[in-house]
Write a protein that holds these residues in place. Structure first.
Motif, mmCIF file in Angstrom:
data_model
loop_
_atom_site.group_PDB
_atom_site.id
_atom_site.type_symbol
_atom_site.label_atom_id
_atom_site.label_comp_id
_atom_site.label_asym_id
_atom_site.label_seq_id
_atom_site.Cartn_x
_atom_site.Cartn_y
_atom_site.Cartn_z
ATOM 1 N N THR A 148 -47.616 -18.935 3.871
ATOM 2 C CA THR A 148 -48.475 -18.527 2.748
ATOM 3 C C THR A 148 -49.947 -18.655 3.133
ATOM 4 O OG1 THR A 148 -46.777 -19.169 1.150
ATOM 5 C CG2 THR A 148 -49.057 -19.017 0.336
ATOM 6 N N GLU A 149 -50.291 -19.750 3.799
ATOM 7 C CA GLU A 149 -51.679 -19.975 4.228
ATOM 8 C C GLU A 149 -52.112 -18.917 5.235
ATOM 9 O OE1 GLU A 149 -54.687 -20.788 6.855
ATOM 10 O OE2 GLU A 149 -52.662 -21.260 7.557
ATOM 11 N N ILE A 150 -51.276 -18.608 6.198
ATOM 12 C CA ILE A 150 -51.613 -17.606 7.218
ATOM 13 C C ILE A 150 -51.811 -16.242 6.566
ATOM 14 C CG2 ILE A 150 -50.705 -16.306 9.201
ATOM 15 C CD1 ILE A 150 -49.349 -18.985 10.076
ATOM 16 N N THR A 151 -50.909 -15.873 5.673
ATOM 17 C CA THR A 151 -51.023 -14.588 4.989
ATOM 18 C C THR A 151 -52.317 -14.532 4.179
ATOM 19 O OG1 THR A 151 -48.622 -14.440 4.866
ATOM 20 C CG2 THR A 151 -49.866 -12.998 3.408
ATOM 21 N N GLY A 152 -52.648 -15.604 3.490
ATOM 22 C CA GLY A 152 -53.879 -15.643 2.718
ATOM 23 C C GLY A 152 -55.129 -15.578 3.582
ATOM 24 N N ARG A 153 -55.097 -16.222 4.720
ATOM 25 C CA ARG A 153 -56.271 -16.253 5.600
ATOM 26 C C ARG A 153 -56.517 -14.898 6.259
ATOM 27 N NH1 ARG A 153 -56.019 -19.160 10.910
ATOM 28 N NH2 ARG A 153 -54.160 -20.052 9.952
ATOM 29 N N TYR A 154 -55.464 -14.234 6.701
ATOM 30 C CA TYR A 154 -55.610 -12.982 7.435
ATOM 31 C C TYR A 154 -55.466 -11.746 6.559
ATOM 32 C CZ TYR A 154 -55.530 -15.560 11.823
ATOM 33 O OH TYR A 154 -55.833 -16.407 12.863
ATOM 34 N N GLY A 155 -54.782 -11.890 5.422
ATOM 35 C CA GLY A 155 -54.511 -10.734 4.564
ATOM 36 C C GLY A 155 -53.170 -10.119 4.903
ATOM 37 N N GLY A 156 -52.446 -9.728 3.876
ATOM 38 C CA GLY A 156 -51.106 -9.203 4.051
ATOM 39 C C GLY A 156 -51.021 -7.901 4.817
ATOM 40 N N ASP A 157 -52.086 -7.114 4.807
ATOM 41 C CA ASP A 157 -52.070 -5.818 5.497
ATOM 42 C C ASP A 157 -52.598 -5.885 6.925
ATOM 43 O OD1 ASP A 157 -50.969 -4.547 3.288
ATOM 44 O OD2 ASP A 157 -52.941 -4.109 2.418
ATOM 45 N N SER A 158 -53.078 -7.025 7.339
ATOM 46 C CA SER A 158 -53.578 -7.173 8.709
ATOM 47 C C SER A 158 -52.404 -7.208 9.679
ATOM 48 C CB SER A 158 -54.383 -8.466 8.833
ATOM 49 O OG SER A 158 -53.511 -9.587 8.724
ATOM 50 N N VAL A 159 -52.698 -7.097 10.954
ATOM 51 C CA VAL A 159 -51.648 -7.210 11.969
ATOM 52 C C VAL A 159 -50.965 -8.576 11.858
ATOM 53 C CG1 VAL A 159 -51.196 -7.343 14.462
ATOM 54 C CG2 VAL A 159 -52.700 -5.574 13.573
ATOM 55 N N VAL A 160 -51.755 -9.621 11.710
ATOM 56 C CA VAL A 160 -51.182 -10.963 11.607
ATOM 57 C C VAL A 160 -50.356 -11.089 10.325
ATOM 58 C CG1 VAL A 160 -51.708 -13.431 11.434
ATOM 59 C CG2 VAL A 160 -52.998 -11.996 13.027
ATOM 60 N N GLY A 161 -50.854 -10.539 9.228
ATOM 61 C CA GLY A 161 -50.104 -10.580 7.975
ATOM 62 C C GLY A 161 -48.766 -9.859 8.070
ATOM 63 N N ARG A 162 -48.783 -8.688 8.697
ATOM 64 C CA ARG A 162 -47.526 -7.943 8.877
ATOM 65 C C ARG A 162 -46.583 -8.696 9.815
ATOM 66 N NH1 ARG A 162 -51.002 -3.618 10.120
ATOM 67 N NH2 ARG A 162 -49.852 -3.279 12.050
ATOM 68 N N PHE A 163 -47.141 -9.244 10.877
ATOM 69 C CA PHE A 163 -46.332 -10.019 11.821
ATOM 70 C C PHE A 163 -45.677 -11.218 11.138
ATOM 71 C CE2 PHE A 163 -47.034 -14.180 13.879
ATOM 72 C CZ PHE A 163 -45.862 -14.240 14.611
ATOM 73 N N ILE A 164 -46.462 -11.977 10.369
ATOM 74 C CA ILE A 164 -45.919 -13.209 9.800
ATOM 75 C C ILE A 164 -44.824 -12.905 8.786
ATOM 76 C CG2 ILE A 164 -47.492 -13.698 7.859
ATOM 77 C CD1 ILE A 164 -46.462 -16.223 10.560
ATOM 78 N N ARG A 165 -44.941 -11.818 8.061
ATOM 79 C CA ARG A 165 -43.865 -11.426 7.137
ATOM 80 C C ARG A 165 -42.601 -11.069 7.920
ATOM 81 N NH1 ARG A 165 -47.808 -8.412 4.575
ATOM 82 N NH2 ARG A 165 -46.868 -6.491 5.333
ATOM 83 N N GLN A 166 -42.772 -10.376 9.023
ATOM 84 C CA GLN A 166 -41.629 -9.997 9.861
ATOM 85 C C GLN A 166 -40.985 -11.236 10.493
ATOM 86 O OE1 GLN A 166 -42.798 -7.362 13.041
ATOM 87 N NE2 GLN A 166 -40.712 -6.942 13.665
ATOM 88 N N ALA A 167 -41.794 -12.174 10.910
ATOM 89 C CA ALA A 167 -41.297 -13.367 11.593
ATOM 90 C C ALA A 167 -40.807 -14.448 10.631
ATOM 91 C CB ALA A 167 -42.393 -13.951 12.484
ATOM 92 N N GLU A 168 -41.145 -14.346 9.364
ATOM 93 C CA GLU A 168 -40.854 -15.424 8.404
ATOM 94 C C GLU A 168 -39.417 -15.931 8.444
ATOM 95 O OE1 GLU A 168 -41.555 -16.700 3.765
ATOM 96 O OE2 GLU A 168 -42.006 -14.637 4.360
ATOM 97 N N PRO A 169 -38.396 -15.057 8.352
ATOM 98 C CA PRO A 169 -37.031 -15.615 8.378
ATOM 99 C C PRO A 169 -36.695 -16.306 9.701
ATOM 100 C CG PRO A 169 -36.974 -13.200 8.323
ATOM 101 C CD PRO A 169 -38.396 -13.616 8.154
ATOM 102 N N LEU A 170 -37.226 -15.799 10.796
ATOM 103 C CA LEU A 170 -36.984 -16.423 12.102
ATOM 104 C C LEU A 170 -37.666 -17.788 12.183
ATOM 105 C CD1 LEU A 170 -37.614 -13.237 14.280
ATOM 106 C CD2 LEU A 170 -35.397 -14.223 13.643
ATOM 107 N N ILE A 171 -38.863 -17.878 11.624
ATOM 108 C CA ILE A 171 -39.597 -19.147 11.608
ATOM 109 C C ILE A 171 -38.826 -20.184 10.805
ATOM 110 C CG2 ILE A 171 -41.670 -20.291 10.695
ATOM 111 C CD1 ILE A 171 -43.170 -17.615 11.448
ATOM 112 N N HIS A 172 -38.410 -19.817 9.599
ATOM 113 C CA HIS A 172 -37.668 -20.770 8.764
ATOM 114 C C HIS A 172 -36.371 -21.215 9.437
ATOM 115 C CE1 HIS A 172 -40.539 -20.377 5.603
ATOM 116 N NE2 HIS A 172 -40.167 -19.164 5.229
#
Length: 190
Positions: A148-172
């Protein structure tokens, strides 16, 4: 190539991050503290994780930022300047599912060819755990709060935001596997 022990890794990270990126240095110190908690899980690989944990974000340093993708820039510096061993550079290059972000940036072939993903799932999961359960200020957190913090810092539409959403289930999943390993290690006789 040489093994970079935790003390030397700490020195490299501090020299690279402390002055130019103090918050990133605080995060790296927190990630290293998390790694220290995993020593019973990793046994002889505990020093390798400790080194990778404190070094995982050195590629953010302005003087190392060649491609602008910190896992690749950091791993290249560790390999080329510090002559770090293969396992350490591969952990740093691929930390926290970096291949997914590299794919979004169009540089996955470079990352994969130079630093193939380490096949040791316990080590890979452990570094994900350490990174994704540490805030930018170096404090412990949950993987959900961190995402949540990463998405908020970079924005959901940024490369990092898109990446973190994609990686979220793998991270958990990686965090859960590591927490399971911690629980098992805690009840095993020493």
């Amino acid at each position: 190539m040489n093994e970079i022990l935790p003390e030397a890794a700490w020195h490299i990270a501090e020299q690279t991050l402390a002055e130019s990126l103090p918050r990133r240095w605080a995060h790296s110190q927190g990630v290293a503290r998390q790694a220290g908690r995993l020593a019973p899980v990793l046994g002889p690989d505990a020093p390798l994780l400790a080194s990778a944990a404190v070094l995982h974000d050195v590629g953010y340093a302005p003087e190392l930022a060649v491609t602008g993708f910190h896992p690749l820039d950091g791993a290249r510096n560790l390999r080329d300047v510090h002559r770090a061993d293969d396992r350490l550079t591969r952990l740093v290059a691929n930390h926290s599912f970096a291949l997914l972000e590299a794919d979004l940036r169009g540089i996955r072939p470079f990352l994969e060819s130079e630093f193939p993903l380490l096949e040791d799932q316990v080590l890979v999961d452990a570094l994900v755990y350490c990174d994704m359960t540490t805030t930018p200020d170096g404090e412990p957190t949950t993987s959900q709060q961190r995402i949540t913090e990463i998405t908020g810092r970079y924005g959901g539409d940024s490369v990092v935001g898109r990446f973190i959403r994609q990686a979220e289930p793998l991270i958990h999943t990686a965090v859960a596997r590591t927490e399971d390993r911690i629980a098992v290690a805690a009840v095993q006789p020493r």
